[in-house]
Design an enzyme around this catalytic site. Sequence first.
Site, PDB file in Angstrom:
ATOM      1  N   HIS A 277       0.798  -1.267   0.076  1.00 46.76           N
ATOM      2  CA  HIS A 277       0.049   0.047  -0.094  1.00 46.76           C
ATOM      3  C   HIS A 277       0.910   1.190  -0.134  1.00 46.76           C
ATOM      4  CE1 HIS A 277      -3.658  -2.118   1.003  1.00 46.76           C
ATOM      5  NE2 HIS A 277      -2.868  -2.826   2.121  1.00 46.76           N
TER       6      HIS A 277
HETATM    7  C1  BDR Z   1      -2.431   0.656   5.371  1.00 45.02           C
HETATM    8  O1  BDR Z   1      -2.588   0.461   6.866  1.00 45.02           O
HETATM    9  C2  BDR Z   1      -1.252  -0.143   7.198  1.00 45.02           C
HETATM   10  O2  BDR Z   1      -1.498  -1.618   7.671  1.00 45.02           O
HETATM   11  C3  BDR Z   1      -0.424  -0.242   6.169  1.00 45.02           C
HETATM   12  O3  BDR Z   1       0.961   0.203   6.440  1.00 45.02           O
HETATM   13  C4  BDR Z   1      -1.039   0.950   5.215  1.00 45.02           C
HETATM   14  O4  BDR Z   1      -0.348   2.228   5.412  1.00 45.02           O
HETATM   15  C5  BDR Z   1      -3.210  -0.054   4.679  1.00 45.02           C
HETATM   16  O5  BDR Z   1      -4.764   0.166   4.900  1.00 45.02           O
END
Ligand code: BDR
Length: 359
Positions: A277
């Site tokens: 992400h």
């Molecule tokens: C986001 O939430 C965290 O778990 C990850 O690092 C990312 O920034 C994804 O939903």
Amino acid sequence: MSNENHINRRGVLMVPLMTAFLPLLSSSPIMAQTTHRKIILDVDTGVDDAAAILIANIAPSIELLGITTVNGNTNIYNATRNSLFIKHKFSINAPVIKGADKPINGIYVEDKKFHGKDGLGDAYDMSATNVSIPNITAHDFILKTVNDNPGDVTIVSVGPSTNLALAIQKDPSFVKNVHSVVIMGGAAGFNGQMGNVSPVAEFNIFTDPEASDIVMAADWPLTMVGLDVTYSAPTYDSYFDELIKSAGEAGQFLKNINQYYINSYEKDRGVRASNQHDSMALMYLLHPEIFTTRRGKIKVSTESVFSRGQTIFCPENHSFASQEGWLERPVHQACATVNSDAFLNLFRRYINMYKNKEI
Ligand code: BDR
Ligand code: CA
């Protein structure tokens, strides 16, 4: 951003065909589409944050001014220690600055489900990490760095928005000095994606919705890189195996920390792959030509149990945008699609740059 890009009548960012596919060609120059950027990377390190740190550090067009930390995937001690562990392991020059230890409403609930007890997949013994840090809080560092470099600094925020909101609350005028903001968080519903911690809320926004709403209400050039695109390019075990061959130690590091994360995703979504992400947000900055975007206003729900943390996207040209409440809000943009092959190819090529560095 590429000068060749333009917005069509539906608000979709269009790019010439050859330009969009250029990053897929392994012989094409990786820098072809990029502009020099000074950035602050705000992280809650976090497995996918770790990869984003590596890319921000190595991308030739990025000048990484600082890595600010925030509670999120893991508590603030872990998020800061993990960032320092990566800094020392990969000889990163940028300072790590400790930030908020709780959301604006004062309630932090640690989630050890996705990123492990230590936040970095429980893959390394980090007990010997030198945890000394500069004597300034993250939001003060953000304010000082932006105000010392007016118009030049892009903030890439890949955790909860607490540090950014604290900076706005302390000095609202700093907003006009920021070049741009890229947020990994939320979802606009473009590809049927809405939430990953509730039916409508994404983790970063859900962790501190009050802060996110302050950030979305600020009048600065902001792009939301949400689940709409970040679930488009899953990274399987085989991807990391290839990365070890091409990138050596950096590939091995990413494979090791991603094991816990891949297992978590397998339990949660039934697919044995992790999602990068946070690197997607950085890739938007580096290669906007592989994304399409839509322009609109964004409201974060801070209201009820059910909608808490939802990012409500209102297209700028829709009649809703002039309704009470929406009228006063600034227009931002949200990523709608990404060329996932180009993303995975570029991700690999940036990590490969560590191959010839002494780690
Ligand atoms: C986001 O939430 C965290 O778990 C990850 O690092 C990312 O920034 C994804 O939903
Ligand atoms: Ca993160």
